[in-house]
Design a protein around this motif. Structure first.
Motif, PDB file in Angstrom:
ATOM      1  N   GLU A 151       3.536   8.930  -9.824  1.00 46.07           N
ATOM      2  CA  GLU A 151       3.192   7.518  -9.880  1.00 46.07           C
ATOM      3  C   GLU A 151       1.736   7.323  -9.474  1.00 46.07           C
ATOM      4  OE1 GLU A 151       5.858   5.323  -7.488  1.00 46.07           O
ATOM      5  OE2 GLU A 151       7.664   6.193  -8.373  1.00 46.07           O
ATOM      6  N   GLU A 152       1.074   6.443 -10.198  1.00 47.11           N
ATOM      7  CA  GLU A 152      -0.318   6.133  -9.878  1.00 47.11           C
ATOM      8  C   GLU A 152      -0.331   5.059  -8.796  1.00 47.11           C
ATOM      9  OE1 GLU A 152      -2.322   5.152 -13.449  1.00 47.11           O
ATOM     10  OE2 GLU A 152      -2.135   7.159 -14.303  1.00 47.11           O
ATOM     11  N   ILE A 153      -0.026   5.484  -7.580  1.00 45.59           N
ATOM     12  CA  ILE A 153       0.082   4.562  -6.458  1.00 45.59           C
ATOM     13  C   ILE A 153      -0.329   5.298  -5.190  1.00 45.59           C
ATOM     14  CG2 ILE A 153       2.507   5.156  -6.088  1.00 45.59           C
ATOM     15  CD1 ILE A 153       2.971   2.310  -5.161  1.00 45.59           C
ATOM     16  N   PHE A 154      -0.879   4.537  -4.252  1.00 44.64           N
ATOM     17  CA  PHE A 154      -1.241   5.104  -2.951  1.00 44.64           C
ATOM     18  C   PHE A 154      -1.007   4.026  -1.901  1.00 44.64           C
ATOM     19  CE2 PHE A 154      -5.005   2.828  -4.147  1.00 44.64           C
ATOM     20  CZ  PHE A 154      -5.539   2.344  -2.959  1.00 44.64           C
ATOM     21  N   PHE A 184      -0.268   9.735  -0.788  1.00 46.71           N
ATOM     22  CA  PHE A 184       0.098   9.712  -2.204  1.00 46.71           C
ATOM     23  C   PHE A 184       1.465  10.367  -2.360  1.00 46.71           C
ATOM     24  CE2 PHE A 184      -4.474   9.697  -1.987  1.00 46.71           C
ATOM     25  CZ  PHE A 184      -4.871   8.782  -2.941  1.00 46.71           C
ATOM     26  N   PRO A 185       2.301   9.892  -3.243  1.00 50.72           N
ATOM     27  CA  PRO A 185       3.607  10.541  -3.458  1.00 50.72           C
ATOM     28  C   PRO A 185       3.436  11.982  -3.934  1.00 50.72           C
ATOM     29  CG  PRO A 185       3.590   8.356  -4.438  1.00 50.72           C
ATOM     30  CD  PRO A 185       2.180   8.649  -4.035  1.00 50.72           C
ATOM     31  N   GLY A 186       4.164  12.887  -3.293  1.00 46.97           N
ATOM     32  CA  GLY A 186       4.114  14.302  -3.661  1.00 46.97           C
ATOM     33  C   GLY A 186       3.176  15.141  -2.816  1.00 46.97           C
ATOM     34  N   LEU A 204      -0.307  -0.632   5.774  1.00 46.08           N
ATOM     35  CA  LEU A 204      -1.401  -1.594   5.824  1.00 46.08           C
ATOM     36  C   LEU A 204      -1.876  -2.027   4.443  1.00 46.08           C
ATOM     37  CD1 LEU A 204      -3.517   0.094   8.640  1.00 46.08           C
ATOM     38  CD2 LEU A 204      -1.639  -1.548   8.869  1.00 46.08           C
ATOM     39  N   LEU A 205      -1.709  -1.163   3.444  1.00 43.69           N
ATOM     40  CA  LEU A 205      -2.214  -1.479   2.094  1.00 43.69           C
ATOM     41  C   LEU A 205      -1.459  -0.632   1.087  1.00 43.69           C
ATOM     42  CD1 LEU A 205      -5.807  -2.157   0.985  1.00 43.69           C
ATOM     43  CD2 LEU A 205      -4.584  -0.331  -0.181  1.00 43.69           C
ATOM     44  N   VAL A 206      -1.236  -1.212  -0.072  1.00 43.81           N
ATOM     45  CA  VAL A 206      -0.620  -0.507  -1.200  1.00 43.81           C
ATOM     46  C   VAL A 206      -1.457  -0.789  -2.435  1.00 43.81           C
ATOM     47  CG1 VAL A 206       1.427  -0.239  -2.647  1.00 43.81           C
ATOM     48  CG2 VAL A 206       1.682  -0.647  -0.203  1.00 43.81           C
ATOM     49  N   GLY A 207      -1.817   0.251  -3.146  1.00 45.71           N
ATOM     50  CA  GLY A 207      -2.633   0.099  -4.354  1.00 45.71           C
ATOM     51  C   GLY A 207      -1.974   0.750  -5.542  1.00 45.71           C
ATOM     52  N   THR A 208      -1.944   0.039  -6.667  1.00 47.17           N
ATOM     53  CA  THR A 208      -1.430   0.565  -7.922  1.00 47.17           C
ATOM     54  C   THR A 208      -2.548   0.551  -8.964  1.00 47.17           C
ATOM     55  OG1 THR A 208      -0.659  -1.615  -8.641  1.00 47.17           O
ATOM     56  CG2 THR A 208       0.886  -0.268  -7.377  1.00 47.17           C
ATOM     57  N   LYS A 209      -2.174   0.822 -10.207  1.00 47.07           N
ATOM     58  CA  LYS A 209      -3.181   0.871 -11.267  1.00 47.07           C
ATOM     59  C   LYS A 209      -3.703  -0.513 -11.623  1.00 47.07           C
ATOM     60  CE  LYS A 209      -3.945   3.019 -15.779  1.00 47.07           C
ATOM     61  NZ  LYS A 209      -3.324   3.783 -16.899  1.00 47.07           N
ATOM     62  N   THR A 210      -2.882  -1.540 -11.392  1.00 44.65           N
ATOM     63  CA  THR A 210      -3.264  -2.892 -11.822  1.00 44.65           C
ATOM     64  C   THR A 210      -3.415  -3.874 -10.671  1.00 44.65           C
ATOM     65  OG1 THR A 210      -0.924  -3.397 -12.193  1.00 44.65           O
ATOM     66  CG2 THR A 210      -2.205  -2.604 -14.083  1.00 44.65           C
ATOM     67  N   HIS A 211      -2.707  -3.651  -9.535  1.00 46.10           N
ATOM     68  CA  HIS A 211      -2.723  -4.618  -8.443  1.00 46.10           C
ATOM     69  C   HIS A 211      -2.961  -3.916  -7.113  1.00 46.10           C
ATOM     70  CE1 HIS A 211      -0.575  -6.799 -11.617  1.00 46.10           C
ATOM     71  NE2 HIS A 211      -1.017  -7.915 -11.035  1.00 46.10           N
ATOM     72  N   THR A 212      -3.385  -4.729  -6.152  1.00 50.28           N
ATOM     73  CA  THR A 212      -3.600  -4.264  -4.787  1.00 50.28           C
ATOM     74  C   THR A 212      -2.876  -5.205  -3.826  1.00 50.28           C
ATOM     75  OG1 THR A 212      -5.782  -3.395  -5.382  1.00 50.28           O
ATOM     76  CG2 THR A 212      -5.323  -3.693  -3.042  1.00 50.28           C
ATOM     77  N   ARG A 268       5.932  15.503   4.046  1.00 48.88           N
ATOM     78  CA  ARG A 268       5.606  15.361   2.623  1.00 48.88           C
ATOM     79  C   ARG A 268       6.090  13.995   2.140  1.00 48.88           C
ATOM     80  NH1 ARG A 268       3.825  18.607  -1.270  1.00 48.88           N
ATOM     81  NH2 ARG A 268       3.975  20.404   0.142  1.00 48.88           N
ATOM     82  N   ILE A 269       5.190  13.252   1.497  1.00 46.52           N
ATOM     83  CA  ILE A 269       5.499  11.903   1.028  1.00 46.52           C
ATOM     84  C   ILE A 269       6.356  12.005  -0.233  1.00 46.52           C
ATOM     85  CG2 ILE A 269       4.529   9.691   0.377  1.00 46.52           C
ATOM     86  CD1 ILE A 269       3.885  10.596   3.239  1.00 46.52           C
ATOM     87  N   THR A 270       7.470  11.293  -0.232  1.00 48.44           N
ATOM     88  CA  THR A 270       8.380  11.315  -1.384  1.00 48.44           C
ATOM     89  C   THR A 270       8.336  10.035  -2.203  1.00 48.44           C
ATOM     90  OG1 THR A 270      10.188  10.551   0.044  1.00 48.44           O
ATOM     91  CG2 THR A 270       9.936  12.933  -0.244  1.00 48.44           C
ATOM     92  N   GLY A 271       7.961   8.904  -1.592  1.00 50.43           N
ATOM     93  CA  GLY A 271       7.919   7.672  -2.370  1.00 50.43           C
ATOM     94  C   GLY A 271       7.411   6.503  -1.562  1.00 50.43           C
TER      95      GLY A 271
END
Length: 211
Positions: free
Chosen positions: A94-97, A110-112, A135-143, A193-196
């Motif tokens: 997933e393109e997320i952090f 980051f997942p994985g 504190l923050l979540v970022g995706t490909k389109t939104h923050t 390890r981050i899973t999701g």
């Protein structure tokens, strides 16, 4: 007298003819008895001007186009199927952090991927861990920016190992007092390890603006 002179001339002619024939036969025998030597001039690489005829080369046989048959390309169906199955089995990242806080420190996850944090108490290997301070979540389109945290957002992780950091040497010294202290310390840590990353969808988000 006339007949005698004719016979004498005939005998002399016959004798001379016999001598000439004997000489020719002896010369031919001598030539046959001697070995024949043939000397060839070294070739200089240039065509000789004496011979005007060009060497004839054999023309390559022409094959009919209908005679040449191209074999059809064979595709391994099993290999194609296995590759498709392998691609389907691979989990799409997933393109997320997210930015989380653990032990007073902030980490970008980051997942994985794995992460070293301060020692998590009462956590053993292969335990599932839920981190709520996002504190923050970022995706490909939104923050999604937390105030101070993103409500209902959680980061899921699994404990891989419990270990120690590299040794830090602490040296104490006091002049004119004969005071020397050399102390080593290794801070305990935990590898997770981050899973999701979940639960951030309902939080109000701001769209990403290209700079």
């Amino acid at each position: 007298m006339a007949s005698s002179s004719a016979t004498l001339s005939l005998c002399s002619a016959f004798a001379s003819h016999c001598n000439v024939a004997s000489r020719r036969s002896s010369s031919t025998l001598s030539l046959l008895s001697k070995p024949s030597l043939t000397l060839s001039k070294p070739s200089t690489g240039f065509p000789s001007t004496a011979s005007t005829s060009r060497p004839s080369f054999l023309a390559a046989p022409k094959f009919a186009e209908s005679a040449v048959e191209t074999e059809p390309e064979t595709t391994d169906v099993e290999a194609v199927v296995l590759s498709e199955v392998a691609d389907e089995d691979k989990p799409k990242r997933e393109e997320i952090f997210a930015v989380i806080m653990v032990g007073g420190r902030q980490y970008i996850v980051f997942p994985g991927r794995y992460l070293y944090t301060s020692r998590l108490k009462d956590a053993s290997v292969d335990d599932q861990v839920v981190l709520n301070k996002v504190l923050l979540v970022g995706t490909k389109t939104h923050t999604y920016i937390g105030k101070p945290v993103v409500t209902n957002a959680t980061v899921h992780a699994v404990v891989e190992s419990q270990g120690l950091d590299d040794k830090v040497v602490v040296f104490k010294y006091k002049p004119k007092k004969k005071y020397r202290r050399n102390i080593g310390h290794r801070q305990p840590n935990t590898r997770i390890r981050i899973t999701g990353i979940t639960g951030y969808e309902e939080y109000p988000a701001s769209p990403n603006v290209a700079v």
